[in-house]
Design a protein around this motif. Structure first.
Motif, mmCIF file in Angstrom:
data_model
loop_
_atom_site.group_PDB
_atom_site.id
_atom_site.type_symbol
_atom_site.label_atom_id
_atom_site.label_comp_id
_atom_site.label_asym_id
_atom_site.label_seq_id
_atom_site.Cartn_x
_atom_site.Cartn_y
_atom_site.Cartn_z
ATOM 1 N N VAL A 161 0.862 -1.187 0.000
ATOM 2 C CA VAL A 161 0.000 0.000 0.000
ATOM 3 C C VAL A 161 0.901 1.241 0.000
ATOM 4 O O VAL A 161 1.860 1.320 0.807
ATOM 5 C CB VAL A 161 -0.934 0.016 1.227
ATOM 6 C CG1 VAL A 161 -1.875 1.220 1.160
ATOM 7 C CG2 VAL A 161 -1.719 -1.277 1.309
ATOM 8 N N LYS A 162 0.582 2.185 -0.825
ATOM 9 C CA LYS A 162 1.339 3.441 -0.832
ATOM 10 C C LYS A 162 0.977 4.261 0.402
ATOM 11 O O LYS A 162 -0.187 4.272 0.817
ATOM 12 C CB LYS A 162 1.037 4.246 -2.090
ATOM 13 C CG LYS A 162 1.557 3.595 -3.364
ATOM 14 C CD LYS A 162 1.239 4.465 -4.580
ATOM 15 C CE LYS A 162 1.770 3.821 -5.844
ATOM 16 N NZ LYS A 162 1.500 4.664 -7.033
ATOM 17 N N GLU A 163 1.987 4.975 0.953
ATOM 18 C CA GLU A 163 1.707 5.754 2.148
ATOM 19 C C GLU A 163 0.746 6.901 1.865
ATOM 20 O O GLU A 163 0.118 7.439 2.756
ATOM 21 C CB GLU A 163 3.006 6.299 2.756
ATOM 22 C CG GLU A 163 3.768 7.280 1.873
ATOM 23 C CD GLU A 163 5.025 7.817 2.524
ATOM 24 O OE1 GLU A 163 5.068 7.896 3.764
ATOM 25 O OE2 GLU A 163 5.958 8.134 1.776
ATOM 26 N N GLY A 214 -5.331 1.016 15.179
ATOM 27 C CA GLY A 214 -6.578 1.159 14.426
ATOM 28 C C GLY A 214 -6.425 1.695 13.030
ATOM 29 O O GLY A 214 -7.268 2.452 12.535
ATOM 30 N N HIS A 215 -5.302 1.319 12.374
ATOM 31 C CA HIS A 215 -5.114 1.779 10.996
ATOM 32 C C HIS A 215 -6.095 1.092 10.007
ATOM 33 O O HIS A 215 -6.345 1.642 8.924
ATOM 34 C CB HIS A 215 -3.664 1.509 10.544
ATOM 35 C CG HIS A 215 -2.698 2.536 11.036
ATOM 36 N ND1 HIS A 215 -2.140 2.487 12.330
ATOM 37 C CD2 HIS A 215 -2.177 3.660 10.460
ATOM 38 C CE1 HIS A 215 -1.328 3.515 12.502
ATOM 39 N NE2 HIS A 215 -1.332 4.260 11.355
ATOM 40 N N PHE A 216 -6.597 -0.068 10.369
ATOM 41 C CA PHE A 216 -7.384 -0.838 9.388
ATOM 42 C C PHE A 216 -8.746 -1.230 9.976
ATOM 43 O O PHE A 216 -8.871 -1.393 11.193
ATOM 44 C CB PHE A 216 -6.641 -2.113 8.968
ATOM 45 C CG PHE A 216 -5.285 -1.825 8.381
ATOM 46 C CD1 PHE A 216 -5.160 -1.449 7.056
ATOM 47 C CD2 PHE A 216 -4.123 -1.904 9.180
ATOM 48 C CE1 PHE A 216 -3.900 -1.186 6.529
ATOM 49 C CE2 PHE A 216 -2.885 -1.629 8.635
ATOM 50 C CZ PHE A 216 -2.769 -1.268 7.308
ATOM 51 N N LYS A 255 -6.643 5.122 8.871
ATOM 52 C CA LYS A 255 -5.742 6.215 9.244
ATOM 53 C C LYS A 255 -4.674 6.359 8.159
ATOM 54 O O LYS A 255 -4.367 5.390 7.464
ATOM 55 C CB LYS A 255 -5.059 5.949 10.594
ATOM 56 C CG LYS A 255 -5.997 6.057 11.794
ATOM 57 C CD LYS A 255 -5.208 5.824 13.100
ATOM 58 C CE LYS A 255 -6.102 5.968 14.328
ATOM 59 N NZ LYS A 255 -5.323 5.789 15.592
ATOM 60 N N MET A 256 -4.135 7.562 8.095
ATOM 61 C CA MET A 256 -3.088 7.819 7.119
ATOM 62 C C MET A 256 -1.840 7.013 7.468
ATOM 63 O O MET A 256 -1.503 6.827 8.639
ATOM 64 C CB MET A 256 -2.735 9.307 7.076
ATOM 65 C CG MET A 256 -3.829 10.182 6.496
ATOM 66 S SD MET A 256 -4.196 9.764 4.772
ATOM 67 C CE MET A 256 -2.612 10.229 4.055
#
Length: 673
Positions: A604-606, A641-643, A656-657
């Motif tokens: 995944v690209k940042e 909690g990024h995903f 989240k970014m």
């Protein structure tokens, strides 16, 4: 000049032209003359020429003539009117048209009807009416040929005698002139002339030659017919008593082509000769008369026959002398015998009487005393029992009963009858005592019949005899086992141990014994022996451990089986029927979910925006229903909690970014429940 034929001369000075030779029109009808005139006064002499045309006129100096003086012509009878018979051709030597033009005429030699016509110009002879050789055999007439000179007195003619022969064709059938009825005595010898058959045919020659033949009626070859003369004679001895009349169909056939014929039915009556001896209709007469009757009691009528006819067959009866004959009297013309005295059986019970007609035949009569009815019929047993199979045919005899009666004659004649209700299944022959079936029997409806049989004679005061009849109906394997249902449904949990009962089926058979004993079996659908059935009780059970998730090519679905069960009886031959069972294997939650891949590697690209779809995980559960409904959760690696993971679909989104400089890699543990 006239072509070197010197027919003319000319006076050289006067110019007169003279005939120097007789002219013949038929030889030369025209002359073309060149006349030369010379003038000798001139010098040199001068010539002048003229041409002279001379036509010779014809003189009627030739008569018409026929090549023959007499002509005979043949023509078949029955030719159509207008048929060309002959063409006459007369010649005339004259040269001019009228002197040589011939006209024909016909003159009959008698005053009879003329059936012919001649064409006056062409000489063609044709028929003007039908010809019949049987009426007119021939016609004679004269044909004349006359020229047509202008002066009637100068006309010349010639004539020709003509005879027309009417030729026969086979147009007449023979006809009989002899009688169609003949008589012959029955005692004539073989070869005796019976009848002369005569047929006429008006035709001539072979057309009128008749031969005779017998078509029918002579099957026993009693007669022989001479085909040429028509003489009918006997071929064997005749017997009026065997056959008194012969009806022969006789055909008369001519020899024409095609042949014509006529038939006659000839009746030959054979006349009687007194050659037969009278014969009694019986050689022995037996009768009875009651004792103590008055004289004149009628005893019997005897009868004799004589095969002769008429007076030869009249008979005369009489009694020959013998013991007791004086007590009887015979009517000489009718043959009736009566008593002349009262008879006493205790004195003489039997009389033997002889009678004879006028020639040599005899007969004997036995006279006995009549019996009194003093005995009842009796059966040999008071009860009979018989067994018959239920498939016995209607009208079959199952038993011949017999009851004895010691009396004679009508007193000893036994009549049989049935009492009690046989339900319409049996009847008895009232004379022979044979018991027969009157309808088809069915053991499954009624297996036992009991009724009484009565034997009686003509007596009105003696008791009757009865016996009890019991008929046992034996079973025949005529009923097919029948399942209570043609289609069954059942279910069983997977994982059950072998020999687990699933369902019990039932079939019934109306027959008895082995014919009604049922055995169960699996006919089809039991590949790999997955199931078994109790052959006696019909209990269907598992034979192996079933797996709901196991699929097979022979199963209709992954969780069901279709079995065809067979119910067979033990009769001979065995009868059977089938039923279908649908078995559904129920699911047990015995399988854990399995991910499609043990690891998922995602890049995944940042700079990916929040809410973007990152990936999707997938797991499969072999169970069914709620046991196969899967919930997805992240159990570790997502502390910040990024995903976000959708629990139903397994779809993962970015929440989240991302910052590559902060975190290069996330390791998430996902659980499928």
């Amino acid at each position: 000049k006239d072509d070197d034929n010197v027919h003319f001369e000319i006076d050289s000075l006067t110019g007169d032209l003279f005939l120097s030779k007789e002219l013949d029109y038929e030889t030369t009808s025209h002359f073309f003359l060149q006349v030369i005139v010379k003038d000798y006064n001139n010098n040199p002499p001068q010539n002048s020429t003229i041409f002279l045309s001379i036509d010779v006129e014809d003189k009627n100096d030739h008569s018409p003539y026929f090549q023959d003086d007499f002509v005979v012509i043949g023509i078949e009878e029955n030719v159509p009117v207008g048929t060309l018979v002959y063409t006459f051709n007369a010649k005339d030597g004259d040269g001019s048209f009228l002197n040589s033009k011939i006209q024909y005429s016909l003159e009959m030699s008698n005053m009879g009807e003329n059936p012919f016509l001649i064409h006056p110009l062409y000489g063609t002879l044709t028929t003007t009416s039908p010809l019949d050789r049987e009426i007119t055999h021939s016609v004679i007439f004269t044909v004349s040929a006359a020229d047509q000179a202008i002066n009637l007195t100068d006309r010349r003619l010639d004539s020709l005698a003509v005879k027309i022969l009417i030729l026969d064709i086979n147009d007449n059938s023979p006809y009989f002139t002899s009688s169609s009825l003949s008589y012959v005595m029955e005692d004539v010898e073989v070869g005796f002339l019976v009848h002369h058959i005569i047929a006429k045919d008006p035709d001539e020659g072979t057309n009128g030659q008749v031969t005779y033949h017998i078509l029918s009626g002579n099957e026993n070859k009693a007669f022989v017919l001479d085909k040429i003369t028509g003489l009918l004679s006997t071929a064997q001895l005749l017997d009026r008593e065997t056959q008194e009349c012969y009806i022969l169909t006789v055909v008369a056939l001519d020899d024409g082509s095609p042949a014509l014929s006529a038939t006659q039915v000839l009746t030959i009556v054979v006349l009687d000769v007194n050659d037969e001896t009278p014969v009694f209709t019986k050689q022995l007469y037996e009768t009875a008369v009651r004792e103590n009757e008055d004289p004149g009691e009628f005893v019997i009528k005897v009868e004799a026959v004589d095969r002769d006819a008429g007076l030869n067959s009249l008979l005369w009866y009489e009694i020959l002398p013998g013991i007791g004959y004086e007590k009887f009297k015979m009517n000489s013309s009718s043959g009736e015998l009566v008593t002349t005295a009262s008879l006493d059986r205790e004195t003489q019970e039997v009389f033997s009487i002889k009678g004879s007609p006028s020639r040599s035949s005899t007969a004997q009569l036995y006279l006995t005393v009549l019996d009194e009815n003093d005995h009842s019929p009796l059966f040999a047993k008071t009860q009979y029992q018989i067994s018959v199979t239920e498939d016995i045919g209607e009208g079959s005899v199952i038993l011949d009963l017999y009851a004895a009666d010691e009396d004679d004659g009508l007193n000893g004649e036994v009549m049989y009858s049935l009492i009690d209700n046989t339900f319409g299944a049996f009847a008895i022959n009232s004379v022979t005592g044979s018991i027969v079936t009157t309808k088809a029997l069915d053991r499954e409806i009624k297996s036992l019949y009991t009724f009484r049989v009565v034997a009686s004679d003509c007596s009105t005061h003696l008791p009757r005899s009865t016996t009890v009849m019991t008929v046992l109906i034996q079973d025949v394997n005529d009923n097919i086992p029948k399942f209570q249902q043609s289609y069954y449904k059942a279910s069983v949990w997977e994982g059950q141990s072998p020999k687990t009962d699933i369902i019990q089926v039932f079939a019934t058979d109306l027959d008895s014994g082995l014919n009604g004993e049922i055995e169960y079996s699996i006919l089809s659908g039991n590949e790999n022996a997955t199931f078994l059935i109790d052959s006696a009780r019909g209990i269907l059970a598992t034979n192996t451990v079933l797996d709901h998730e196991n699929t097979s090519s022979y199963r209709e679905t992954a969780s069901s089986y279709h079995l065809v069960l067979l119910a067979s009886d033990c009769g001979t031959p065995s009868l059977s029927s089938t039923a279908t069972v649908l078995i559904t294997v129920l699911d047990v939650n015995d399988n854990a979910p399995v991910f499609s891949s043990p690891e998922y590697h995602i890049h995944v690209k940042e700079s990916t925006p929040i809410g973007s779809h990152v990936t999707e995980v997938s797991a499969n559960d072999c169970d069914a229903g709620t046991n196969a409904e899967i919930t997805y959760t992240i159990i570790s690696g997502n502390d910040r909690g990024h995903f976000h993971l959708d629990g139903k679909t397994g779809s993962m989104d970015l929440m989240k970014m991302l910052d590559y400089e902060d975190t290069v890699k996330f390791t998430l543990i996902i659980q499928a429940t």
